[in-house]
Design a protein around this motif. Structure first.
Motif, PDB file in Angstrom:
ATOM      1  N   GLY A   1     -52.950  10.081  21.099  1.00 40.57           N
ATOM      2  CA  GLY A   1     -51.938   9.925  20.065  1.00 40.57           C
ATOM      3  C   GLY A   1     -50.864  10.994  20.104  1.00 40.57           C
ATOM      4  N   PHE A   2     -50.025  11.007  19.055  1.00 41.20           N
ATOM      5  CA  PHE A   2     -48.882  11.917  18.890  1.00 41.20           C
ATOM      6  C   PHE A   2     -47.836  11.733  19.977  1.00 41.20           C
ATOM      7  N   GLY A   3     -47.796  10.542  20.549  1.00 38.20           N
ATOM      8  CA  GLY A   3     -46.922  10.235  21.671  1.00 38.20           C
ATOM      9  C   GLY A   3     -47.725   9.476  22.699  1.00 38.20           C
TER      10      GLY A   3
ATOM     11  N   GLY B   1     -53.158 -17.406  30.029  1.00 34.18           N
ATOM     12  CA  GLY B   1     -51.705 -17.250  29.992  1.00 34.18           C
ATOM     13  C   GLY B   1     -51.253 -16.019  29.250  1.00 34.18           C
ATOM     14  N   LEU B   2     -52.004 -14.899  29.397  1.00 30.80           N
ATOM     15  CA  LEU B   2     -51.707 -13.675  28.667  1.00 30.80           C
ATOM     16  C   LEU B   2     -51.311 -12.547  29.610  1.00 30.80           C
ATOM     17  N   ARG B   3     -50.644 -11.560  29.055  1.00 32.12           N
ATOM     18  CA  ARG B   3     -50.347 -10.317  29.751  1.00 32.12           C
ATOM     19  C   ARG B   3     -50.625  -9.158  28.798  1.00 32.12           C
ATOM     20  N   LEU B   4     -51.127  -8.072  29.365  1.00 29.96           N
ATOM     21  CA  LEU B   4     -51.301  -6.846  28.594  1.00 29.96           C
ATOM     22  C   LEU B   4     -50.289  -5.833  29.124  1.00 29.96           C
ATOM     23  N   LEU B   5     -49.343  -5.459  28.284  1.00 22.72           N
ATOM     24  CA  LEU B   5     -48.301  -4.521  28.674  1.00 22.72           C
ATOM     25  C   LEU B   5     -48.650  -3.110  28.211  1.00 22.72           C
ATOM     26  N   VAL B   6     -48.248  -2.132  28.994  1.00 23.48           N
ATOM     27  CA  VAL B   6     -48.296  -0.729  28.592  1.00 23.48           C
ATOM     28  C   VAL B   6     -46.860  -0.287  28.336  1.00 23.48           C
ATOM     29  N   VAL B   7     -46.639   0.328  27.197  1.00 17.75           N
ATOM     30  CA  VAL B   7     -45.324   0.877  26.871  1.00 17.75           C
ATOM     31  C   VAL B   7     -45.473   2.384  26.739  1.00 17.75           C
ATOM     32  N   ASP B   8     -44.956   3.087  27.728  1.00 12.64           N
ATOM     33  CA  ASP B   8     -44.975   4.550  27.725  1.00 12.64           C
ATOM     34  C   ASP B   8     -43.735   5.031  26.986  1.00 12.64           C
ATOM     35  N   THR B   9     -43.940   5.635  25.811  1.00 10.71           N
ATOM     36  CA  THR B   9     -42.814   6.067  24.993  1.00 10.71           C
ATOM     37  C   THR B   9     -42.077   7.255  25.600  1.00 10.71           C
ATOM     38  N   ARG B  10     -42.701   7.922  26.558  1.00 10.14           N
ATOM     39  CA  ARG B  10     -42.146   9.113  27.218  1.00 10.14           C
ATOM     40  C   ARG B  10     -41.989  10.291  26.260  1.00 10.14           C
ATOM     41  N   VAL B  11     -42.705  10.272  25.146  1.00  6.79           N
ATOM     42  CA  VAL B  11     -42.634  11.400  24.217  1.00  6.79           C
ATOM     43  C   VAL B  11     -44.027  11.980  24.017  1.00  6.79           C
ATOM     44  N   LYS B  12     -44.054  13.273  23.752  1.00  4.79           N
ATOM     45  CA  LYS B  12     -45.277  13.977  23.389  1.00  4.79           C
ATOM     46  C   LYS B  12     -44.888  15.018  22.363  1.00  4.79           C
ATOM     47  N   HIS B  13     -45.389  14.864  21.143  1.00  9.26           N
ATOM     48  CA  HIS B  13     -44.978  15.754  20.070  1.00  9.26           C
ATOM     49  C   HIS B  13     -45.765  17.060  20.094  1.00  9.26           C
ATOM     50  N   ALA B  14     -45.096  18.136  19.754  1.00 12.58           N
ATOM     51  CA  ALA B  14     -45.691  19.463  19.867  1.00 12.58           C
ATOM     52  C   ALA B  14     -46.920  19.617  18.989  1.00 12.58           C
ATOM     53  N   HIS B  15     -46.948  18.938  17.844  1.00 15.91           N
ATOM     54  CA  HIS B  15     -48.093  19.127  16.960  1.00 15.91           C
ATOM     55  C   HIS B  15     -49.357  18.468  17.490  1.00 15.91           C
ATOM     56  N   ALA B  16     -49.286  17.853  18.679  1.00 11.31           N
ATOM     57  CA  ALA B  16     -50.504  17.358  19.308  1.00 11.31           C
ATOM     58  C   ALA B  16     -51.401  18.512  19.728  1.00 11.31           C
ATOM     59  N   ASP B  17     -50.807  19.690  19.983  1.00  9.34           N
ATOM     60  CA  ASP B  17     -51.606  20.837  20.397  1.00  9.34           C
ATOM     61  C   ASP B  17     -52.583  21.214  19.290  1.00  9.34           C
ATOM     62  N   GLY B  18     -53.867  21.169  19.597  1.00  9.46           N
ATOM     63  CA  GLY B  18     -54.894  21.525  18.623  1.00  9.46           C
ATOM     64  C   GLY B  18     -55.303  20.405  17.707  1.00  9.46           C
ATOM     65  N   ALA B  19     -54.499  19.327  17.635  1.00 10.16           N
ATOM     66  CA  ALA B  19     -54.814  18.252  16.701  1.00 10.16           C
ATOM     67  C   ALA B  19     -56.067  17.491  17.110  1.00 10.16           C
ATOM     68  N   TYR B  20     -56.284  17.338  18.416  1.00 14.79           N
ATOM     69  CA  TYR B  20     -57.473  16.629  18.892  1.00 14.79           C
ATOM     70  C   TYR B  20     -58.733  17.365  18.427  1.00 14.79           C
ATOM     71  N   ALA B  21     -58.771  18.672  18.646  1.00 12.69           N
ATOM     72  CA  ALA B  21     -59.929  19.459  18.228  1.00 12.69           C
ATOM     73  C   ALA B  21     -60.107  19.406  16.710  1.00 12.69           C
ATOM     74  N   LYS B  22     -58.997  19.391  15.978  1.00 11.12           N
ATOM     75  CA  LYS B  22     -59.095  19.321  14.517  1.00 11.12           C
ATOM     76  C   LYS B  22     -59.691  17.994  14.080  1.00 11.12           C
ATOM     77  N   ARG B  23     -59.265  16.888  14.707  1.00  6.72           N
ATOM     78  CA  ARG B  23     -59.823  15.589  14.338  1.00  6.72           C
ATOM     79  C   ARG B  23     -61.318  15.545  14.640  1.00  6.72           C
ATOM     80  N   ARG B  24     -61.695  16.112  15.765  1.00  4.95           N
ATOM     81  CA  ARG B  24     -63.127  16.124  16.106  1.00  4.95           C
ATOM     82  C   ARG B  24     -63.920  16.926  15.065  1.00  4.95           C
ATOM     83  N   ALA B  25     -63.397  18.065  14.659  1.00  2.16           N
ATOM     84  CA  ALA B  25     -64.079  18.877  13.658  1.00  2.16           C
ATOM     85  C   ALA B  25     -64.182  18.132  12.326  1.00  2.16           C
TER      86      ALA B  25
END
Length: 379
Positions: free
Chosen positions: A330-332, A200-224
């Protein structure tokens, strides 16, 4: 006359589809050779394809219906040579050639209902559908995991995004009605039944429709930062840090940022193990608190959440959801929410009302139905 015929002057020879994905648990663990648990969505990128007699790829996106197809010379492919969205399918052709596979020219028209920028892996779906179509038309006989690896190489080395293997493996290999329990070290995998309706469960996806600019490069930084943590602890990858030894390991790290990154990855791998044990025991309802715990770790230790994602999680849990967390880089992007079936609509409404109260655009809410991986579709 179909749009493909109008664009390219020839009828398509086949139709292929590859899905987007959400990740149930196991975030930012794949490039640490850890564990992940994605499921494929019913939303897909579709590709109509016809062969060409020359060495050109001609690529058209349904998101730009009035644009001319992008023309790519297979003989001149090199990282950085193709801008924009076309770099992803072009990168797949490059990766196939780099691996020694001979492919010919092709006309490919893409259409998609996978939301872009929502953290649902539209780029991986674009890569995988291209890889599968070229594999089938060229008679290469490559298995899905190889297509996923080649798609990842396209994204890493051609496009220049240092992603792990999670997204491509989910798009290529998932099975309907199941989540994919994947060991990203050796690609060992198991399809785990995820029949939410039974409980009796459901898994919902909520798309916030936002993407923050500081996401650029942040993925590579987290990996490093993760790589720095592994090096400081003397292990090849953070996957090799035993959860039982985590406290001792953290005392050896002098950089507080690296310490937090390590703590997230190691505890997230343990959360995957705990979720798989609960699903194996038929206790899907009980994974909810682990989803919320995982979000707190992504928010506080890995620092890849954002106010909108935090709002989704808080509003959903306050409305009675069993658990919720951000999904994707992340970041949106999107969050997932585990709810009782009879509370799904009210939970979605509660989240929308919280967004409205803060003057935010209404999020998109839809159900995540575990679906099939990439496949050829009868025309």
């Amino acid at each position: 006359m179909t749009d493909h015929e109008r664009l390219f002057g020839t009828a398509p020879e086949g139709l292929w589809a590859a899905p987007g994905r959400v990740n149930l648990i196991g975030e930012h663990t794949d490039y640490n050779e850890g564990y992940v648990m994605p499921l494929a969505l019913p939303q897909t990128i579709k590709a109509l394809v016809s062969r060409r007699p020359d060495r050109l790829l001609r690529l058209h996106s349904g998101h730009e219906p009035d644009a001319e197809p992008v023309t790519v010379d297979l003989a001149a492919l090199a990282p950085g040579a193709v801008p924009g969205w076309a770099a992803y399918p072009a990168g797949v052709a490059w990766a196939l050639a780099e691996a020694g596979h001979e492919i010919g020219g092709a006309n490919i028209s893409f259409d998609s209902d996978v939301p872009t920028g929502a953290g649902l892996s539209s780029s991986a779906a674009l890569e995988v559908v291209t890889a599968l179509a070229l594999n089938d038309l060229g008679g290469l006989g490559l298995p899905p995991e190889t297509l996923a690896r080649l798609s990842q190489r396209a994204e890493n080395d051609f496009v220049g995004v240092p992603s792990g293997i999670l997204d491509q493996m989910a798009s290529a290999c998932c099975v309907a009605g199941h989540v994919l329990h994947l060991d990203t070290r050796d690609l060992g995998r198991r399809h785990v039944p995820f029949a939410m309706a039974v409980e009796g469960l459901r898994l919902l996806v909520v798309d916030t429709r936002v993407k923050h600019a500081h996401a650029d490069g942040a993925y590579a930084k987290r990996r490093a930062e993760c790589e720095a943590g592994a090096a400081a602890l003397g292990v090849p990858f953070l996957r090799d840090v035993d959860h039982d030894d985590l406290d001792a390991a953290l005392t050896r790290l002098t950089d507080p940022v690296v310490r937090r990154r390590v703590r997230h990855v190691v505890t997230e791998d343990r959360r995957v193990e705990r979720v798989i044990a609960l699903l194996d025991a038929g206790r899907a309802r009980d994974i909810g608190p682990l989803l919320t715990e995982g979000h707190a770790s992504l928010r506080d230790d890995f620092e890849v959440s954002c106010p909108e994602l935090d709002l989704v999680v808080a509003a959903a849990v306050d409305a009675g959801a069993l658990g919720a967390r951000m999904t994707g880089g992340g970041f949106g992007g999107s969050a997932i929410v585990l709810v009782d079936e009879d509370a799904a609509e009210a939970t979605g409404t509660a989240v929308r009302e919280e967004f409205a109260a803060r003057g935010l655009a209404a999020p998109r809410v839809f159900e995540a139905i575990p679906s099939a991986g990439a496949q050829r579709i009868p025309m």
